[in-house]
Scaffold this motif. Structure first.
Motif, PDB file in Angstrom:
ATOM      1  N   UNK A   1       0.851  -1.206   0.000  1.00 41.63           N
ATOM      2  CA  UNK A   1       0.000   0.000   0.000  1.00 41.63           C
ATOM      3  C   UNK A   1       0.876   1.243   0.000  1.00 41.63           C
ATOM      4  N   UNK A   2       0.589   2.180  -0.880  1.00 42.56           N
ATOM      5  CA  UNK A   2       1.392   3.392  -0.978  1.00 42.56           C
ATOM      6  C   UNK A   2       0.986   4.400   0.077  1.00 42.56           C
ATOM      7  N   UNK A   3       1.832   5.424   0.241  1.00 40.56           N
ATOM      8  CA  UNK A   3       1.503   6.469   1.209  1.00 40.56           C
ATOM      9  C   UNK A   3       0.226   7.188   0.834  1.00 40.56           C
ATOM     10  N   UNK A   4       0.007   7.417  -0.478  1.00 41.32           N
ATOM     11  CA  UNK A   4      -1.215   8.083  -0.907  1.00 41.32           C
ATOM     12  C   UNK A   4      -2.424   7.251  -0.521  1.00 41.32           C
ATOM     13  N   UNK A   5      -2.368   5.936  -0.752  1.00 47.04           N
ATOM     14  CA  UNK A   5      -3.490   5.064  -0.432  1.00 47.04           C
ATOM     15  C   UNK A   5      -3.755   5.032   1.067  1.00 47.04           C
ATOM     16  N   UNK A   6      -2.740   5.303   1.870  1.00 45.10           N
ATOM     17  CA  UNK A   6      -2.912   5.267   3.310  1.00 45.10           C
ATOM     18  C   UNK A   6      -3.270   6.624   3.885  1.00 45.10           C
ATOM     19  N   UNK A   7      -3.489   7.614   3.041  1.00 39.66           N
ATOM     20  CA  UNK A   7      -4.032   8.863   3.548  1.00 39.66           C
ATOM     21  C   UNK A   7      -3.088  10.038   3.572  1.00 39.66           C
ATOM     22  N   UNK A   8      -1.969   9.969   2.890  1.00 35.73           N
ATOM     23  CA  UNK A   8      -1.060  11.107   2.856  1.00 35.73           C
ATOM     24  C   UNK A   8      -1.381  11.954   1.632  1.00 35.73           C
ATOM     25  N   UNK A   9      -1.753  13.225   1.801  1.00 31.47           N
ATOM     26  CA  UNK A   9      -2.173  14.042   0.670  1.00 31.47           C
ATOM     27  C   UNK A   9      -1.000  14.429  -0.234  1.00 31.47           C
ATOM     28  N   UNK A  10      -1.311  14.669  -1.481  1.00 31.55           N
ATOM     29  CA  UNK A  10      -0.286  15.146  -2.408  1.00 31.55           C
ATOM     30  C   UNK A  10      -0.484  16.613  -2.740  1.00 31.55           C
ATOM     31  N   UNK A  11      -1.636  17.173  -2.387  1.00 28.06           N
ATOM     32  CA  UNK A  11      -1.937  18.563  -2.722  1.00 28.06           C
ATOM     33  C   UNK A  11      -1.886  19.413  -1.463  1.00 28.06           C
ATOM     34  N   UNK A  12      -0.951  20.339  -1.448  1.00 28.77           N
ATOM     35  CA  UNK A  12      -0.877  21.279  -0.335  1.00 28.77           C
ATOM     36  C   UNK A  12      -0.618  22.660  -0.908  1.00 28.77           C
ATOM     37  N   UNK A  13      -1.608  23.502  -0.853  1.00 22.42           N
ATOM     38  CA  UNK A  13      -1.502  24.821  -1.466  1.00 22.42           C
ATOM     39  C   UNK A  13      -0.869  25.823  -0.511  1.00 22.42           C
ATOM     40  N   UNK A  14      -0.413  26.931  -1.070  1.00 21.75           N
ATOM     41  CA  UNK A  14       0.143  28.008  -0.265  1.00 21.75           C
ATOM     42  C   UNK A  14      -0.963  28.946   0.181  1.00 21.75           C
ATOM     43  N   UNK A  15      -0.714  30.239   0.078  1.00 25.97           N
ATOM     44  CA  UNK A  15      -1.708  31.218   0.526  1.00 25.97           C
ATOM     45  C   UNK A  15      -2.918  31.187  -0.406  1.00 25.97           C
ATOM     46  N   UNK A  16      -4.120  31.004   0.120  1.00 28.80           N
ATOM     47  CA  UNK A  16      -5.305  30.946  -0.727  1.00 28.80           C
ATOM     48  C   UNK A  16      -5.736  32.318  -1.223  1.00 28.80           C
ATOM     49  N   UNK A  17      -6.445  32.316  -2.334  1.00 25.02           N
ATOM     50  CA  UNK A  17      -6.914  33.566  -2.919  1.00 25.02           C
ATOM     51  C   UNK A  17      -8.101  34.119  -2.138  1.00 25.02           C
ATOM     52  N   UNK A  18      -8.103  35.433  -1.966  1.00 29.67           N
ATOM     53  CA  UNK A  18      -9.215  36.133  -1.315  1.00 29.67           C
ATOM     54  C   UNK A  18      -9.990  36.986  -2.308  1.00 29.67           C
ATOM     55  N   UNK A  19      -9.758  36.797  -3.592  1.00 29.22           N
ATOM     56  CA  UNK A  19     -10.401  37.610  -4.621  1.00 29.22           C
ATOM     57  C   UNK A  19     -11.922  37.531  -4.513  1.00 29.22           C
ATOM     58  N   UNK A  20     -12.559  38.708  -4.425  1.00 26.34           N
ATOM     59  CA  UNK A  20     -14.014  38.774  -4.380  1.00 26.34           C
ATOM     60  C   UNK A  20     -14.622  38.545  -3.020  1.00 26.34           C
ATOM     61  N   UNK A 321      -5.168  33.499   6.255  1.00 27.96           N
ATOM     62  CA  UNK A 321      -5.010  32.200   5.601  1.00 27.96           C
ATOM     63  C   UNK A 321      -6.267  31.363   5.802  1.00 27.96           C
ATOM     64  N   UNK A 322      -6.786  31.368   7.015  1.00 26.84           N
ATOM     65  CA  UNK A 322      -7.981  30.580   7.334  1.00 26.84           C
ATOM     66  C   UNK A 322      -9.189  31.089   6.559  1.00 26.84           C
ATOM     67  N   UNK A 323      -9.342  32.404   6.519  1.00 30.39           N
ATOM     68  CA  UNK A 323     -10.473  32.967   5.766  1.00 30.39           C
ATOM     69  C   UNK A 323     -10.370  32.597   4.287  1.00 30.39           C
ATOM     70  N   UNK A 324      -9.169  32.631   3.742  1.00 32.39           N
ATOM     71  CA  UNK A 324      -8.993  32.280   2.351  1.00 32.39           C
ATOM     72  C   UNK A 324      -9.279  30.820   2.086  1.00 32.39           C
ATOM     73  N   UNK A 325      -8.885  29.947   3.021  1.00 31.02           N
ATOM     74  CA  UNK A 325      -9.154  28.516   2.869  1.00 31.02           C
ATOM     75  C   UNK A 325     -10.656  28.253   2.784  1.00 31.02           C
ATOM     76  N   UNK A 326     -11.432  28.935   3.604  1.00 27.17           N
ATOM     77  CA  UNK A 326     -12.873  28.712   3.608  1.00 27.17           C
ATOM     78  C   UNK A 326     -13.563  29.436   2.453  1.00 27.17           C
ATOM     79  N   UNK A 327     -13.020  30.548   2.008  1.00 26.56           N
ATOM     80  CA  UNK A 327     -13.595  31.267   0.873  1.00 26.56           C
ATOM     81  C   UNK A 327     -13.573  30.395  -0.381  1.00 26.56           C
ATOM     82  N   UNK A 328     -12.608  29.512  -0.468  1.00 27.72           N
ATOM     83  CA  UNK A 328     -12.457  28.656  -1.644  1.00 27.72           C
ATOM     84  C   UNK A 328     -13.091  27.273  -1.465  1.00 27.72           C
ATOM     85  N   UNK A 329     -13.993  27.144  -0.535  1.00 27.64           N
ATOM     86  CA  UNK A 329     -14.654  25.859  -0.268  1.00 27.64           C
ATOM     87  C   UNK A 329     -15.520  25.424  -1.446  1.00 27.64           C
TER      88      UNK A 329
END
Length: 352
Positions: A1-20, A321-329
């Motif tokens: 079983x690979x790390x991805x299959x066991x729950x390790x994410x491959x996508x980790x973004x930086x600062x989220x966009x607050x546009x709009x 950062x938190x506000x941007x993460x939720x704005x892009x939900x």
């Protein structure tokens, strides 16, 4: 079983966009929802190996230096409450009782935000020994995961023979005043025939039972839409033994629809995550044990608040950062969509 299959994410973004995004301190998203319920995973470790959650060998350990410290968790919880409008906080895992600093985390949060309800979701193993200390630290209530009161089924499902410890933990929670004690049960074919027995046990013990449709968050990727037990099937099974009267969902943001049992006042809840989706009223935001912000269980887009905090970011920066993460939900999980792809992190790695 690979790390991805066991729950390790491959996508980790930086600062989220607050546009709009509108000028509000709250955790709003593009669809008008406001996140007020914070789920904090504090460990990836667990004392059980439930088949719908974890692989038999468990999840890969999070390196100690990547795990949020107790002090960092307290800081982020206080920030969420004071600056972002969070109104309640639940600590999850893995299994939160596995983390020795749980009482320290609870006490720290209770000191910083004393009016905010604090809860944990736990499998109950070992709770009998810690319930009073947790209550003294400021914990308000517990949700205990329990899918069956049949000992053999429990052992097969969890790969551990610990039912007695779980039941003792539930009773200790009652005695410590951690009320109401809620029991969460995942709907599965192998336990459906015992659903009425579980409800009868919860009624006798004074617990609020909620059944949850199984979601595609299992580590072994065995979930199949055609095989899952639906809320409608469960109601048929329970209705053969109990008289059920629909109460509905008194709180629009609460996921459970409720039915009065035998005329009430006791109720049973059903969280129909798949067949009666409630994404349009979701009010949750999530923080993983390694310090990633997640806006949805099913999104692999994460925002690293841990490294920002350790790099010296002040509370205003962390809040943005938190506000941007939720704005892009996302609008919703899309389980029924033709192109649906389960998230790389499993439930055990995200926290419920």
């Amino acid at each position: 079983m690979t790390l991805v299959e066991m729950g390790i994410p491959t996508v980790r973004s930086g600062r989220p966009s607050l546009d709009g995004r509108p000028a509000t301190p709250l955790l709003v998203d593009r669809f008008g929802r406001v996140a007020r319920d914070l789920r904090v995973s504090i460990t990836e470790k667990c004392s059980l190996r439930c088949t719908y959650c974890m692989p038999e060998e468990g999840l890969p350990p999070i390196p100690k230096h990547e795990l949020l410290t107790a002090e960092e968790i307290v800081r982020l919880v206080a920030l969420a409450v004071r600056e972002l409008g969070v109104r309640e906080v639940r600590f999850t895992g893995g299994e939160p009782l596995v983390r020795r600093e749980l009482e320290q985390i609870i006490a720290g949060c209770h000191e910083r935000v004393p009016l905010t309800p604090l809860a944990i979701t736990t499998n109950g193993v070992g709770l009998a020994h810690r319930a009073r200390a947790l209550a003294a630290a400021g914990l308000g209530r517990v949700n205990v995961s329990l899918d069956t009161v049949d000992r053999l089924r429990f052992a097969r499902l969890t790969r551990r023979d610990r039912l007695d410890s779980v039941l003792a933990g539930i009773r200790a929670a009652h005695e410590a005043g951690l009320a109401p004690v809620k029991v969460n049960a995942v709907l599965m074919r192998e336990t459906l025939s015992g659903a009425a027995d579980l409800l009868a046990w919860c009624l006798a013990e004074g617990c609020e039972l909620r059944f949850i449709e199984e979601m595609p968050l299992d580590a072994d990727h065995g979930w199949a839409r055609a095989e899952m037990v639906t809320a409608a099937e469960l109601l048929d099974v329970l209705g053969a033994r109990f008289s059920l009267t629909e109460v509905g969902r008194p709180d629009p943001s609460a996921p459970a629809e409720r039915w009065a049992v035998d005329g009430g006042p006791a109720t049973v809840g059903i969280i129909a995550t798949v067949t009666r989706t409630f994404c349009d009223s979701c009010d949750r935001t999530r923080l993983t044990a390694d310090g990633m912000l997640r806006s949805c269980l099913f999104s692999d887009e994460e925002f690293d608040v841990r490294e920002a905090m350790r790099a010296g970011a002040d509370d205003d920066e962390l809040a943005e950062i938190w506000r941007g993460a939720m704005w892009n939900k996302w609008a919703g999980h899309g389980i029924d969509a033709a192109g649906f792809v389960p998230p790389e992190r499993t439930m055990g790695a995200i926290g419920g």
